[in-house]
Scaffold this motif. Structure first.
Motif, PDB file in Angstrom:
ATOM      1  N   GLY A  37      10.739  -1.027 -13.699  1.00 46.43           N
ATOM      2  CA  GLY A  37       9.639  -2.202 -13.773  1.00 46.43           C
ATOM      3  C   GLY A  37       8.581  -1.243 -14.549  1.00 46.43           C
ATOM      4  N   ASP A  38       7.104  -2.030 -14.253  1.00 48.93           N
ATOM      5  CA  ASP A  38       6.248  -1.708 -14.636  1.00 48.93           C
ATOM      6  C   ASP A  38       6.009  -0.412 -13.610  1.00 48.93           C
ATOM      7  N   ILE A  39       5.231   0.337 -14.134  1.00 47.05           N
ATOM      8  CA  ILE A  39       4.187   1.555 -13.475  1.00 47.05           C
ATOM      9  C   ILE A  39       3.257   0.620 -12.238  1.00 47.05           C
ATOM     10  N   GLY A  40       3.376   1.435 -11.349  1.00 46.98           N
ATOM     11  CA  GLY A  40       3.260   0.642  -9.960  1.00 46.98           C
ATOM     12  C   GLY A  40       3.294  -0.336  -9.439  1.00 46.98           C
ATOM     13  N   GLY A  41       4.493  -1.156 -10.361  1.00 46.48           N
ATOM     14  CA  GLY A  41       5.212  -3.129 -10.455  1.00 46.48           C
ATOM     15  C   GLY A  41       5.328  -3.236  -9.102  1.00 46.48           C
ATOM     16  N   GLY A  42       5.104  -2.230  -7.844  1.00 44.34           N
ATOM     17  CA  GLY A  42       6.193  -3.005  -6.539  1.00 44.34           C
ATOM     18  C   GLY A  42       4.633  -3.098  -5.924  1.00 44.34           C
ATOM     19  N   THR A  43       5.088  -2.885  -4.521  1.00 44.46           N
ATOM     20  CA  THR A  43       4.277  -2.509  -3.055  1.00 44.46           C
ATOM     21  C   THR A  43       2.998  -1.681  -3.709  1.00 44.46           C
ATOM     22  N   SER A  44       2.890  -0.864  -4.551  1.00 43.53           N
ATOM     23  CA  SER A  44       1.387  -0.117  -4.817  1.00 43.53           C
ATOM     24  C   SER A  44       1.000  -1.265  -5.317  1.00 43.53           C
ATOM     25  N   CYS A  45       0.468  -1.941  -6.040  1.00 41.48           N
ATOM     26  CA  CYS A  45       0.235  -2.728  -6.837  1.00 41.48           C
ATOM     27  C   CYS A  45      -1.188  -4.396  -6.058  1.00 41.48           C
ATOM     28  N   ARG A  46      -0.561  -4.010  -4.515  1.00 43.41           N
ATOM     29  CA  ARG A  46      -0.122  -5.293  -3.741  1.00 43.41           C
ATOM     30  C   ARG A  46      -0.647  -4.857  -2.475  1.00 43.41           C
ATOM     31  N   SER A  47      -1.491  -3.816  -2.553  1.00 44.16           N
ATOM     32  CA  SER A  47      -2.097  -3.475  -1.157  1.00 44.16           C
ATOM     33  C   SER A  47      -3.568  -4.512  -0.512  1.00 44.16           C
ATOM     34  N   ARG A 322      -3.260 -15.623  -5.170  1.00 43.78           N
ATOM     35  CA  ARG A 322      -2.639 -14.584  -3.567  1.00 43.78           C
ATOM     36  C   ARG A 322      -1.051 -13.553  -4.598  1.00 43.78           C
ATOM     37  N   TRP A 323      -0.910 -12.611  -2.616  1.00 39.40           N
ATOM     38  CA  TRP A 323      -0.003 -11.993  -2.953  1.00 39.40           C
ATOM     39  C   TRP A 323       0.471 -11.612  -2.354  1.00 39.40           C
ATOM     40  N   ALA A 324       1.872 -10.950  -2.452  1.00 42.46           N
ATOM     41  CA  ALA A 324       2.044 -10.224  -0.865  1.00 42.46           C
ATOM     42  C   ALA A 324       3.482  -8.792  -2.035  1.00 42.46           C
ATOM     43  N   GLY A 325       2.879  -8.217  -0.600  1.00 37.64           N
ATOM     44  CA  GLY A 325       3.524  -6.655  -0.582  1.00 37.64           C
ATOM     45  C   GLY A 325       4.819  -5.508   0.183  1.00 37.64           C
ATOM     46  N   GLY A 326       5.590  -5.713   0.097  1.00 33.70           N
ATOM     47  CA  GLY A 326       6.513  -5.078   1.049  1.00 33.70           C
ATOM     48  C   GLY A 326       6.063  -3.982   0.720  1.00 33.70           C
ATOM     49  N   ARG A 327       5.770  -3.640   2.460  1.00 34.40           N
ATOM     50  CA  ARG A 327       5.548  -2.147   2.704  1.00 34.40           C
ATOM     51  C   ARG A 327       6.618  -1.592   3.968  1.00 34.40           C
ATOM     52  N   PRO A 328       6.886  -0.155   3.661  1.00 35.30           N
ATOM     53  CA  PRO A 328       8.253   0.607   3.555  1.00 35.30           C
ATOM     54  C   PRO A 328       8.292   1.387   4.513  1.00 35.30           C
ATOM     55  N   LEU A 329       8.585   0.640   5.623  1.00 33.61           N
ATOM     56  CA  LEU A 329       8.007   1.054   7.231  1.00 33.61           C
ATOM     57  C   LEU A 329       9.663   1.282   7.261  1.00 33.61           C
ATOM     58  N   LEU A 330       9.850   2.684   7.781  1.00 32.42           N
ATOM     59  CA  LEU A 330      10.642   3.751   7.626  1.00 32.42           C
ATOM     60  C   LEU A 330      11.536   4.075   9.452  1.00 32.42           C
ATOM     61  N   ARG A 331      11.986   3.258   9.533  1.00 33.56           N
ATOM     62  CA  ARG A 331      12.647   3.682  10.762  1.00 33.56           C
ATOM     63  C   ARG A 331      13.809   5.154  11.334  1.00 33.56           C
ATOM     64  N   PRO A 332      14.037   6.004  12.710  1.00 37.43           N
ATOM     65  CA  PRO A 332      13.790   6.883  12.992  1.00 37.43           C
ATOM     66  C   PRO A 332      15.696   7.415  12.328  1.00 37.43           C
TER      67      PRO A 332
END
Length: 525
Positions: A37-47, A322-332
């Motif tokens: 997509g775009d540069i930073g178009g996902g979670t990185s622009c929705r913090s 309004r916006w939302a973003g998905g945090r990338p949570l890492l399971r062990p």
């Protein structure tokens, strides 16, 4: 099919991927950076727009005796200091208040936040302090009365612009940068290791990228690339949606933010100054990847309920974006997919096929994530990488002090170039906040008739729109109005008013006016 050969191919141009690309260029590697997509178009622009160590992680570290969480806080605090120093035009210190009406609460918060200050060491940006009821009422006049609190400092920043500058700095250092360019397959050498990737644009054009090492930095999408490279790879990612609202009412006129440390269900909320309005967030709700960018009605009602609770004078808050973003949570590794042991640390994984994946983590620590990733890259290459060479972040000078001095000088020069009107000072601040020391050369190239501010919310001009399209890889109205400037993030209706102009300029300058976001078929923040 176009054919390319690079030392390092980075998939994903969010915060982590752009940081990996920039740090790799500094070490002398030939690099390509691709994003679907775009540069930073996902979670990185929705913090939540905070550079922070994580007060809640500090509390968790002591409640669970988890030294790893304590180390995460320490690392993030050092990085917070780095960005405040290196990019003062788009990051600044922000004081937040934890309210409490009990002496025990004051003592508890002061002890914890005192340690928070100490962990920052020489990168400390302020001292936590008690704040009286009267002082808090003066700073937050609409806050429900009768409470004092403890104030502490963190950083606030423009996430999308920093992401863009990291990617463009890598590009200026020699990296090839492609957007709207999805990796659709891999090639392998005789020993089964990845040797190349095939990308495809939204127009169907394919390119071949031979690479010594391939890095997967796709955030919440990491499993899709991992399983494209190795169908047997077990899923590692869980997604938690963070929801944010922007209110037209300025609940923080004194410049301090409010941290609600514990809601009825144990979540933490922020109410922060944001472009003369109020940013409210965030909830943490597990969700599917395809639901990560869409706030739900329930989440909005939840946030507004707490706004009314803490600011009872605001009975009918006006939501302007309004916006939302998905945090990338890492399971062990080895845990079940439903494991509750999800953390905000990052991990660099190397699959047997050679794919290097950087997963988890948070915005503030994108540089340590990049360093750890490049250690894995060096191991794959079988040789140490070169020492990092100086490569200034686009918009900054050689040193932080020089950057600040030149920004002050540039402000006076911009005043002479911009239209004399009620928005001129606001426009100077906006230009420097977005472009740093590149503001003057950018606006100097613009025809004087195209320098007039187009909005009183964020005073962008047509010259900036053209610059975003011609030099900043913008290919949609969302790229320009949500990420190159933050207008759609602040006032979506105002962004929609300017959308026809942006689409007209896209068509005239590129012949490809794309009005939709790659994530949602509407103009969206």
């Amino acid at each position: 099919m176009a054919d390319h050969n690079v030392d390092l191919l980075v998939i994903g141009a969010g915060a982590s991927g752009a940081s990996v690309a920039m740090e790799a260029v500094r070490r002398g590697l030939t690099v390509a950076l691709l994003d679907a997509g775009d540069i930073g178009g996902g979670t990185s622009c929705r913090s939540t727009k905070l550079l922070h160590g994580g007060v809640r992680y500090l509390e968790l570290a002591f409640k669970t005796f988890d030294l790893a969480q304590l180390q995460l806080v320490r690392e993030a605090l050092l990085e917070r200091g780095h960005w405040l120093e290196q990019a003062p035009f788009l990051a600044h210190r922000l004081e937040l208040v934890l309210p409490t009406d009990t002496l025990w609460g004051q003592l508890y918060y002061q002890a914890g936040l005192g340690l928070y200050d100490l962990l920052a060491g020489q990168q400390r940006i302020g001292r936590s302090r008690g704040i009286s009821r009267d002082a808090l009422q003066e700073s937050l006049p609409m806050l429900k009365p009768g409470r004092g609190g403890v104030a502490y400092s963190d950083g606030q920043f423009d996430d999308a612009r920093l992401n863009l500058l990291l990617a463009r700095t890598a590009e200026q250092g020699g990296a090839s940068l492609r957007t709207r360019c999805r990796v659709v397959g891999f090639e392998r050498s005789a020993d089964g290791r990845l040797s190349a990737a095939i990308s495809e644009t939204d127009t169907g054009m394919q390119e071949h990228w031979a690479a010594g090492v391939i890095v997967n930095a796709t955030g919440i999408q990491a499993d899709s690339i991992r399983q494209l490279a190795d169908p047997q790879a077990a899923p590692r990612m869980l997604t938690s949606r963070g929801c944010h609202l922007v209110l037209k009412q300025n609940l923080c006129p004194g410049g301090q933010g409010l941290l609600v440390p514990s809601t009825a269900d144990g979540r933490v909320l922020f109410m922060l100054p944001f472009h003369g309005r109020t940013l409210v967030g965030t909830t943490d709700a597990p969700c599917a990847i395809d639901a990560a960018t869409t706030p739900t009605n329930e989440e909005e009602a939840y946030l507004l309920g707490y706004v009314r609770q803490w600011f009872p004078a605001v009975s009918d808050p006006t939501v302007t974006s309004r916006w939302a973003g998905g945090r990338p949570l890492l399971r062990p590794a080895g845990d079940s997919l439903n494991s509750s042991r999800v953390v905000r640390e990052h991990e660099v994984e190397q699959l047997p096929c050679g794919l290097v994946s950087v997963m988890g983590g948070k915005w503030t620590t994108c540089r340590p994530m990049a360093d750890d990733t490049l250690q894995a890259v060096a191991a794959q290459m079988g040789r140490p990488l070169g020492a990092p060479q100086q490569l200034n972040l686009l918009g900054s000078a050689d040193t932080p002090s020089e950057t600040r001095q030149l920004l002050m000088e540039q402000a006076g020069q911009l005043k002479d170039l911009l239209p004399d009107g009620p928005l001129r000072d606001q426009q100077i601040t906006h230009l420097q906040s977005n472009h740093g020391l590149q503001a003057l050369p950018m606006i100097s190239r613009v025809d004087p008739t195209l320098r007039q501010p187009l909005s009183s919310v964020i005073p962008l001009c047509q010259g900036e729109i053209d610059h975003a399209i011609q030099r900043e890889h913008s290919r949609s109205a969302s790229d320009v109005l949500s990420r190159r400037c933050r207008l759609a993030m602040v006032d979506l209706a105002e962004a929609r008013r300017l959308q026809p102009l942006v689409e007209e300029r896209l068509d005239q300058l590129t012949g490809t006016a794309v009005s939709t976001s790659p994530i949602n078929h509407q103009l969206m923040p």
